[in-house]
Design an enzyme around this catalytic site. Structure first.
Site, PDB file in Angstrom:
ATOM      1  CG  PHE A 151      -0.305   0.442   2.510  1.00  0.00           C
ATOM      2  CD1 PHE A 151      -0.172   1.785   2.826  1.00  0.00           C
ATOM      3  CD2 PHE A 151       0.200  -0.496   3.406  1.00  0.00           C
ATOM      4  CE1 PHE A 151       0.440   2.202   4.007  1.00  0.00           C
ATOM      5  CE2 PHE A 151       0.812  -0.097   4.590  1.00  0.00           C
ATOM      6  CZ  PHE A 151       0.937   1.237   4.889  1.00  0.00           C
ATOM      7  CE  LYS A 175      -3.076  -8.245  -4.412  1.00  0.00           C
ATOM      8  NZ  LYS A 175      -3.498  -7.245  -3.391  1.00  0.00           N
ATOM      9  CD  GLU A 178      -5.493  -5.911   0.379  1.00  0.00           C
ATOM     10  OE1 GLU A 178      -4.519  -5.683  -0.374  1.00  0.00           O
ATOM     11  OE2 GLU A 178      -5.485  -6.811   1.230  1.00  0.00           O
ATOM     12  CB  SER A 228       4.806  -7.404   5.677  1.00  0.00           C
ATOM     13  OG  SER A 228       3.885  -8.393   5.256  1.00  0.00           O
ATOM     14  CB  CYS A 283      10.342  -0.384   2.682  1.00  0.00           C
ATOM     15  SG  CYS A 283      11.036   0.263   1.166  1.00  0.00           S
ATOM     16  CD  GLU A 383       8.344  -3.016   8.248  1.00  0.00           C
ATOM     17  OE1 GLU A 383       7.688  -4.041   8.033  1.00  0.00           O
ATOM     18  OE2 GLU A 383       8.849  -2.330   7.338  1.00  0.00           O
TER      19      GLU A 383
END
Ligand code: NAD
Length: 500
Positions: A151, A175, A178, A228, A283, A383
């Site tokens: 995301f 993909k 969402e 992740s 990240c 994280e």
């Protein structure tokens, strides 16, 4: 405002498919549902892979100049729709508009790299390796490539992969996350405007069901994943078990080491921008500052003073930091503040209840700072992916370096110093894939490749740059003989062919 519907893009047009399941899409600064995204069933994924497979059969033979032209025109389309794209990112992710524009800029760099595809796909040739025998090596596309993205960069991360995959002659099924799916459809529209044939770029919206179908589909040849670490590990293990090449980029816990000789103002600026930019949902965000004695007190003071000047609020109002992506994520990040206090860390700035320039219902958490964080605390080990910055004190350069190297992650790191020899030792010995020297977020330029080490990347190829071209092609070596005269009749020879 009526909620919009976001669906798939298959074979050059919107595709609604089965649409048996949907997810909610929020405007995180308002805290309201603004859309519903269709979740692909396996049949929808199969339709996308079939369209990609059919399109690939002719796209793989398209000329390099045509592919380059599509990339140039794709760049022009992205520039034309840049502000629309940035607005969509901010509306669904929450990051402030200038930051959304920044991620588009970094994505554009990869498109520009892909414009040079004729030079990037040059093969090799050796004349006369044996009598009248020549050898040619060529780079050919892999086939249908799946790109599965997180995301936090709904434009930049798809652009790390799709332009290079397409320019190399592959077809792509993206993909996206969402949580902020709309940008993927704008990317598909820009590629269509650029003249990319239908089916070469497809989008399936959805969740784990779509991902798992892509990972097991026999016609998907390669998988690029960013997300992740637990999901990256699953993607790598499942994809490789199904005989696909996989690059799976995972999570991070990036340390920034500040030595006593550093320019402390520059270091404090860097800690604040890299710790709280995009609300820490990067990240490459700095989540740990390692202050080497005796700079700790002074550094924490300068970071705190800068944090007081940050304006948190709606990214459309010129604020510095936006909301978190969902209420659930905000609550998870906020729970780490309690955990940090319980672990004995010093809470210097508490972001809970911070003033925000926005409506209250947004998913807010202000910038938070901990000092004296014990390395066993969950705020140090996990994280968090939010605006919570930890300061750890280290007695020496060696102990700071050991701390960085003990982390299970190895995505990014930075050293702030004016000592060239220590900087050189750091870059030589640190076990991290991307290193900044007096640079807090060392995302490599597009002609290099992006990727971490250890639990931050599964597979052996990094994203974009030369590694990207390598990942999206397979090499073929042709050994050929074109004799000038017919060979005299001879007995068949069953010996292994030598080079004479
Ligand atoms: P995520 O792992 O939850 O989701 C990533 C993708 O995987 C999404 O498309 C999601 O739909 C899908 N997914 C989620 N759970 C799944 C499951 N159980 N099975 C199959 N697919 C699944 O990550 P996120 O929350 O969207 O993004 C944040 C994470 O991404 C952070 O950990 C961050 O460090 C990481 N990230 C890493 C990099 C990098 O370059 N290393 C870059 C950006 C983000």
């Amino acid at each position: 405002m009526t909620a919009k519907r976001i669906t798939h893009w298959i074979d050059g047009k919107p595709f609604t498919g089965t649409a048996a399941r949907q997810g909610e899409v929020f405007d995180p600064a308002l805290g309201t549902v603004t859309g519903h995204v269709d979740f692909a069933a396996e049949d929808d994924v199969d339709a996308a892979v079939a369209a990609a497979g059919a399109a690939w059969r002719s796209w793989r033979s398209s000329t390099l100049s045509r592919r380059a032209r599509v990339m140039f025109d794709f760049r022009a389309a992205l520039l034309r729709r840049r502000s629309e794209l940035a607005a969509v990112i901010t509306a669904e992710h929450g990051k402030v508009l200038s930051d959304a524009d920044g991620e588009i800029a970094r994505g554009l760099e990869v498109v520009e790299f892909a414009c040079g595809i004729p030079a990037l796909l040059k093969g090799g040739f050796s004349e006369s390796v044996s009598t009248q025998i020549d050898v040619t090596s060529i780079c050919q596309p892999v086939g249908v490539c799946a790109v599965i993205t997180p995301f936090n960069f709904p434009v930049m991360v798809p652009l790390w992969f799709a332009p290079i995959a397409i320019a190399c002659g592959n077809a792509v099924v993206l993909k996206p996350s969402e949580k902020d799916p709309s940008a993927s459809i704008l990317l598909a529209e820009c590629l269509a405007e650029a003249g990319l044939p239908d089916g070469v770029f497809n989008v399936v919206q959805g969740d784990a069901i779509a991902v798992n179908r892509l990972l097991t589909h026999p016609d998907v040849r390669a998988v690029s994943f960013v997300g992740s670490t637990p999901v990256a590990r699953h993607v790598y293990e499942t994809g490789t078990r199904h005989a696909k090449r996989v690059q799976a980029l995972g999570g991070a816990k990036n340390h920034m080491v500040v030595l006593p000789d550093a320019d402390l103002d520059a270091a404090a600026d860097a800690a604040v921008s890299a710790g709280f930019g995009s609300a820490g949902e990067r990240c490459m965000a700095v989540s740990v500052v390692v202050a080497v004695d005796p700079v700790g007190d002074e550094l924490v003071a300068r970071i705190t003073e800068r944090m007081a000047r940050l304006r948190t609020g709606d990214g459309r109002r010129g604020c510095d930091m936006g909301p978190l992506v969902t209420a659930a994520h905000r609550d998870r990040v906020a729970s780490y503040i309690d955990a940090g206090v319980e672990a004995g860390a010093t809470l210097v700035v508490d972001g809970r209840g911070a003033d925000v320039d926005a409506v209250e219902d947004g998913f807010w958490l202000g910038p938070t700072l901990f000092d004296n964080v014990p390395p066993g605390a969950s705020i140090y080990t996990d994280e968090i992916f939010g605006p919570v910055l930890s300061v750890v004190r280290a007695p020496s350069f060696d102990e700071a370096l050991d701390l960085v190297n003990a982390s299970p992650y190895g995505n990014g790191t930075a050293l702030f110093t004016t000592d060239g020899s220590l900087a050189r030792r750091f870059q030589h010995e640190v076990e991290v894939g991307m290193v900044g020297i007096n640079v807090p977020i060392p995302v490599p330029a597009a002609a290099y490749s992006f990727g971490g080490w250890k639990a931050s990347l599964f597979g052996d190829t990094h994203a974009y740059g030369p590694d990207g071209v390598h990942f999206f092609t397979r090499s073929k070596v042709v050994t050929s003989k074109w004799p000038r005269t017919a060979a005299p009749a001879s007995r068949p020879d069953l010996n292994f062919p030598g080079n004479l």
